[in-house]
Enzyme design. Structure first.
Site, PDB file in Angstrom:
ATOM      1  N   GLY A 164      17.165  35.687  26.281  1.00 23.22           N
ATOM      2  CA  GLY A 164      16.178  36.225  25.356  1.00 23.22           C
ATOM      3  C   GLY A 164      16.582  35.890  23.937  1.00 23.22           C
ATOM      4  N   CYS A 165      15.823  36.408  22.989  1.00 21.41           N
ATOM      5  CA  CYS A 165      16.099  36.149  21.578  1.00 21.41           C
ATOM      6  C   CYS A 165      17.157  37.121  21.051  1.00 21.41           C
ATOM      7  CB  CYS A 165      14.804  36.260  20.768  1.00 21.41           C
ATOM      8  SG  CYS A 165      14.082  37.924  20.745  1.00 21.41           S
TER       9      CYS A 165
ATOM     10  N   SER B 197      17.580  41.350  21.724  1.00 25.24           N
ATOM     11  CA  SER B 197      16.795  41.713  22.914  1.00 25.24           C
ATOM     12  C   SER B 197      17.600  42.532  23.917  1.00 25.24           C
ATOM     13  CB  SER B 197      16.236  40.454  23.587  1.00 25.24           C
ATOM     14  OG  SER B 197      17.282  39.603  24.014  1.00 25.24           O
ATOM     15  N   GLY B 198      18.893  42.712  23.687  1.00 23.32           N
ATOM     16  CA  GLY B 198      19.699  43.538  24.579  1.00 23.32           C
ATOM     17  C   GLY B 198      20.433  42.777  25.665  1.00 23.32           C
TER      18      GLY B 198
ATOM     19  N   GLU C 192      27.252  35.138  25.577  1.00 19.68           N
ATOM     20  CA  GLU C 192      26.957  34.182  24.505  1.00 19.68           C
ATOM     21  C   GLU C 192      27.231  32.735  24.934  1.00 19.68           C
ATOM     22  OE1 GLU C 192      25.328  35.333  22.110  1.00 19.68           O
ATOM     23  OE2 GLU C 192      25.997  37.370  21.674  1.00 19.68           O
TER      24      GLU C 192
ATOM     25  N   CYS D 234       7.873  37.590  17.099  1.00 23.51           N
ATOM     26  CA  CYS D 234       6.963  37.168  18.166  1.00 23.51           C
ATOM     27  C   CYS D 234       6.485  35.745  17.869  1.00 23.51           C
ATOM     28  CB  CYS D 234       5.778  38.127  18.262  1.00 23.51           C
ATOM     29  SG  CYS D 234       4.685  38.064  16.822  1.00 23.51           S
TER      30      CYS D 234
END
Length: 193
Positions: A15-16, A19-20, A88, A185
């Site tokens: 995800g970006c 985002s968790g 990462e 977004c």
């Protein structure tokens, strides 16, 4: 959750920014610890945002980890463990093909391999290692942040330089936090020019 009899597998959490991803990796690894499975957690040497020797989320959750630069180091440390977690992925110094090959080797040995990282760079282009692992993984979880501009689901990491979108010729990898990146977004993301 993988049972030992199921053999190896690759799980991708992507995800970006914000985002968790690391939070989810930590959650899964806490379950692994409770289940008393053998494991190793790895974090890239390049990620200097938090205390060395830990994976840490932006919210402050953290677990001990081994700091490494290459997949060769991971393979050496990860012998005979049931679960291997790599945070990462996009920040490792190694060739993307080596990162993918190493994840395959670990899974082929029977390990559950959990990888977390950005799927897209600040130009909204796929990171090569992540792009290949998304295709090879048995499980993919794409997480979303909240767009700082409009509140919609965010899928892009907007890099900022002096408060403005980074140009297309800026370095692809720059380690940073809220001062350098925003979650946006598709509609609010400003392409690098």
């Amino acid at each position: 959750m993988t049972r030992p009899s199921e053999g190896g597998r690759i799980e991708v959490i992507c995800g970006c920014m914000y985002s968790g991803k690391t939070e989810e990796l930590i959650r899964r690894m806490r379950q692994v610890r409770i289940a008393r499975q053998s494991y190793r957690i790895f974090t890239p040497r390049m990620d200097t945002r938090y205390a060395e020797g830990h994976v840490a989320s932006h919210s402050g959750s953290r677990l001990e980890a081994i700091t490494v630069a290459t997949m060769c180091e991971i393979l050496a440390y990860a012998r005979d463990v049931q679960v291997v977690a790599i945070d990462e992925l996009h920040l490792f110094d190694d060739d993307p093909a080596e990162m993918v090959r190493g994840c395959q080797v670990l899974a082929d040995r029977g390990a559950r391999v959990i990888v977390a990282g950005l799927d897209l760079n600040y130009r909204a282009e796929p990171f090569p290692a992540m792009m290949h692992l998304l295709a090879l993984a048995e499980q993919v979880d794409k997480l979303y942040a909240i767009c700082v501009k409009c509140g919609a689901y965010a899928t892009r990491s907007q890099r900022l330089i002096d408060g403005k979108p980074a140009p297309a010729n800026a370095p692809t990898i720059v380690v940073g936090g809220l001062d350098m990146y925003e979650a946006r977004c598709r509609a609010c993301y400003e392409p690098a020019l």
